[in-house]
Scaffold this motif. Structure first.
Motif, PDB file in Angstrom:
ATOM      1  N   THR A   5       0.830  -1.200   0.000  1.00  0.00           N
ATOM      2  CA  THR A   5       0.000   0.000   0.000  1.00  0.00           C
ATOM      3  C   THR A   5       0.865   1.251   0.000  1.00  0.00           C
ATOM      4  OG1 THR A   5      -1.825  -1.135   1.102  1.00  0.00           O
ATOM      5  CG2 THR A   5      -1.783   1.267   1.274  1.00  0.00           C
ATOM      6  N   VAL A   6       1.890   1.279   0.844  1.00  0.00           N
ATOM      7  CA  VAL A   6       2.784   2.435   0.896  1.00  0.00           C
ATOM      8  C   VAL A   6       3.483   2.612  -0.448  1.00  0.00           C
ATOM      9  CG1 VAL A   6       4.854   3.394   1.977  1.00  0.00           C
ATOM     10  CG2 VAL A   6       3.068   2.352   3.398  1.00  0.00           C
ATOM     11  N   ALA A   7       3.936   1.530  -1.056  1.00  0.00           N
ATOM     12  CA  ALA A   7       4.593   1.615  -2.371  1.00  0.00           C
ATOM     13  C   ALA A   7       3.630   2.182  -3.417  1.00  0.00           C
ATOM     14  CB  ALA A   7       5.107   0.245  -2.794  1.00  0.00           C
ATOM     15  N   VAL A  22      10.731  12.511   5.214  1.00  0.00           N
ATOM     16  CA  VAL A  22      10.540  13.872   5.719  1.00  0.00           C
ATOM     17  C   VAL A  22       9.110  14.043   6.214  1.00  0.00           C
ATOM     18  CG1 VAL A  22      10.448  16.310   5.037  1.00  0.00           C
ATOM     19  CG2 VAL A  22      12.366  14.885   4.316  1.00  0.00           C
ATOM     20  N   GLY A  23       8.145  13.577   5.438  1.00  0.00           N
ATOM     21  CA  GLY A  23       6.739  13.684   5.824  1.00  0.00           C
ATOM     22  C   GLY A  23       6.396  12.919   7.094  1.00  0.00           C
ATOM     23  N   LEU A  24       7.092  11.807   7.319  1.00  0.00           N
ATOM     24  CA  LEU A  24       6.808  10.972   8.493  1.00  0.00           C
ATOM     25  C   LEU A  24       7.725  11.300   9.671  1.00  0.00           C
ATOM     26  CD1 LEU A  24       6.301   7.466   6.835  1.00  0.00           C
ATOM     27  CD2 LEU A  24       4.614   9.246   7.311  1.00  0.00           C
ATOM     28  N   ARG A  25       8.682  12.208   9.445  1.00  0.00           N
ATOM     29  CA  ARG A  25       9.659  12.583  10.480  1.00  0.00           C
ATOM     30  C   ARG A  25      10.488  11.384  10.949  1.00  0.00           C
ATOM     31  NH1 ARG A  25       4.863  14.761  12.077  1.00  0.00           N
ATOM     32  NH2 ARG A  25       4.795  13.486  13.939  1.00  0.00           N
ATOM     33  N   ILE A  26      10.922  10.584   9.970  1.00  0.00           N
ATOM     34  CA  ILE A  26      11.848   9.484  10.223  1.00  0.00           C
ATOM     35  C   ILE A  26      12.943   9.571   9.174  1.00  0.00           C
ATOM     36  CG2 ILE A  26      10.101   7.992  11.298  1.00  0.00           C
ATOM     37  CD1 ILE A  26       9.881   6.420   8.702  1.00  0.00           C
ATOM     38  N   THR A  27      13.942   8.710   9.264  1.00  0.00           N
ATOM     39  CA  THR A  27      15.021   8.759   8.284  1.00  0.00           C
ATOM     40  C   THR A  27      14.660   7.951   7.042  1.00  0.00           C
ATOM     41  OG1 THR A  27      16.176   6.799   9.095  1.00  0.00           O
ATOM     42  CG2 THR A  27      16.724   8.910  10.160  1.00  0.00           C
ATOM     43  N   GLN A  28      15.377   8.240   5.956  1.00  0.00           N
ATOM     44  CA  GLN A  28      15.179   7.474   4.733  1.00  0.00           C
ATOM     45  C   GLN A  28      15.537   6.016   4.981  1.00  0.00           C
ATOM     46  OE1 GLN A  28      17.944   6.159   2.691  1.00  0.00           O
ATOM     47  NE2 GLN A  28      16.378   5.116   1.488  1.00  0.00           N
ATOM     48  N   GLY A  29      16.549   5.766   5.794  1.00  0.00           N
ATOM     49  CA  GLY A  29      16.943   4.402   6.119  1.00  0.00           C
ATOM     50  C   GLY A  29      15.840   3.644   6.840  1.00  0.00           C
ATOM     51  N   ASP A  45       3.433   5.126  13.053  1.00  0.00           N
ATOM     52  CA  ASP A  45       3.717   5.289  11.618  1.00  0.00           C
ATOM     53  C   ASP A  45       2.416   5.367  10.826  1.00  0.00           C
ATOM     54  OD1 ASP A  45       6.522   5.127  11.995  1.00  0.00           O
ATOM     55  OD2 ASP A  45       6.504   2.942  11.706  1.00  0.00           O
ATOM     56  N   LEU A  46       1.464   4.534  11.191  1.00  0.00           N
ATOM     57  CA  LEU A  46       0.164   4.552  10.491  1.00  0.00           C
ATOM     58  C   LEU A  46      -0.501   5.912  10.619  1.00  0.00           C
ATOM     59  CD1 LEU A  46      -1.565   1.131  11.180  1.00  0.00           C
ATOM     60  CD2 LEU A  46      -1.105   2.144   8.967  1.00  0.00           C
ATOM     61  N   ASP A  47      -0.473   6.482  11.828  1.00  0.00           N
ATOM     62  CA  ASP A  47      -1.052   7.811  12.026  1.00  0.00           C
ATOM     63  C   ASP A  47      -0.344   8.852  11.167  1.00  0.00           C
ATOM     64  OD1 ASP A  47      -3.006   6.999  13.834  1.00  0.00           O
ATOM     65  OD2 ASP A  47      -1.743   7.419  15.594  1.00  0.00           O
ATOM     66  N   ARG A  48       0.978   8.775  11.103  1.00  0.00           N
ATOM     67  CA  ARG A  48       1.735   9.738  10.298  1.00  0.00           C
ATOM     68  C   ARG A  48       1.525   9.506   8.798  1.00  0.00           C
ATOM     69  NH1 ARG A  48       5.057   8.849  14.705  1.00  0.00           N
ATOM     70  NH2 ARG A  48       6.315   7.287  13.642  1.00  0.00           N
ATOM     71  N   LEU A  49       1.415   8.237   8.377  1.00  0.00           N
ATOM     72  CA  LEU A  49       1.096   7.949   6.969  1.00  0.00           C
ATOM     73  C   LEU A  49      -0.265   8.542   6.613  1.00  0.00           C
ATOM     74  CD1 LEU A  49       2.226   4.224   6.641  1.00  0.00           C
ATOM     75  CD2 LEU A  49       3.052   6.109   5.219  1.00  0.00           C
ATOM     76  N   VAL A  57      -6.693   5.974   8.399  1.00  0.00           N
ATOM     77  CA  VAL A  57      -5.994   4.735   8.755  1.00  0.00           C
ATOM     78  C   VAL A  57      -6.752   3.497   8.273  1.00  0.00           C
ATOM     79  CG1 VAL A  57      -5.206   3.292  10.685  1.00  0.00           C
ATOM     80  CG2 VAL A  57      -4.689   5.738  10.662  1.00  0.00           C
ATOM     81  N   PRO A  58      -8.079   3.387   8.502  1.00  0.00           N
ATOM     82  CA  PRO A  58      -8.767   2.188   8.009  1.00  0.00           C
ATOM     83  C   PRO A  58      -8.630   2.008   6.496  1.00  0.00           C
ATOM     84  CG  PRO A  58     -10.165   3.326   9.587  1.00  0.00           C
ATOM     85  CD  PRO A  58      -8.988   4.225   9.295  1.00  0.00           C
ATOM     86  N   ASP A  59      -8.601   3.120   5.752  1.00  0.00           N
ATOM     87  CA  ASP A  59      -8.431   3.035   4.294  1.00  0.00           C
ATOM     88  C   ASP A  59      -7.030   2.558   3.921  1.00  0.00           C
ATOM     89  OD1 ASP A  59     -11.050   3.841   3.682  1.00  0.00           O
ATOM     90  OD2 ASP A  59     -10.488   5.961   3.823  1.00  0.00           O
ATOM     91  N   LEU A  60      -6.030   2.917   4.727  1.00  0.00           N
ATOM     92  CA  LEU A  60      -4.671   2.422   4.476  1.00  0.00           C
ATOM     93  C   LEU A  60      -4.596   0.913   4.634  1.00  0.00           C
ATOM     94  CD1 LEU A  60      -2.539   5.059   6.429  1.00  0.00           C
ATOM     95  CD2 LEU A  60      -2.763   4.853   3.945  1.00  0.00           C
ATOM     96  N   LEU A  61      -5.427   0.374   5.512  1.00  0.00           N
ATOM     97  CA  LEU A  61      -5.392  -1.057   5.807  1.00  0.00           C
ATOM     98  C   LEU A  61      -6.256  -1.896   4.868  1.00  0.00           C
ATOM     99  CD1 LEU A  61      -5.534  -0.802   9.704  1.00  0.00           C
ATOM    100  CD2 LEU A  61      -3.512  -1.122   8.241  1.00  0.00           C
TER     101      LEU A  61
END
Length: 89
Positions: A5-7, A22-29, A45-49, A57-61
């Motif tokens: 889904t993320v892809a 950047v959008g999720l406030r985590i590193t690229q790694g 992560d789900l909340d930030r996505l 969130v339910p739609d992401l799943l």
């Protein structure tokens, strides 16, 4: 399933791992490890996505097709997965 889904969301919006990070406030790694299955996506992560893509969130799943269909039109890339060419006739 969330990795797919993320892809799909990344492809539809033109995001790469760096812009998503950047959008999720985590590193690229961290994005890379989550997308490769070496690390799990967390509830945070789900909340930030959800906030990043404007998709609940339910739609992401519910899978990649469902999530991409829920994107607002202003989040969609001009051309999904490619470049636009003008062919003069």
């Amino acid at each position: 399933m969330l990795r797919i889904t993320v892809a799909a969301l990344m492809r539809a919006t033109g995001d790469n791992q760096t812009s998503l990070a950047v959008g999720l406030r985590i590193t690229q790694g961290q994005v890379s490890r989550k997308q490769s299955g070496q690390a799990a996506w967390s509830l945070g992560d789900l909340d930030r996505l959800s906030a990043h893509y404007g998709v609940a969130v339910p739609d992401l799943l519910c899978g990649p097709t469902h999530a991409v269909e829920r994107l607002s039109s202003h989040r969609l890339a001009a051309v999904v997965g490619g470049s636009r060419e003008v062919i003069a006739v």
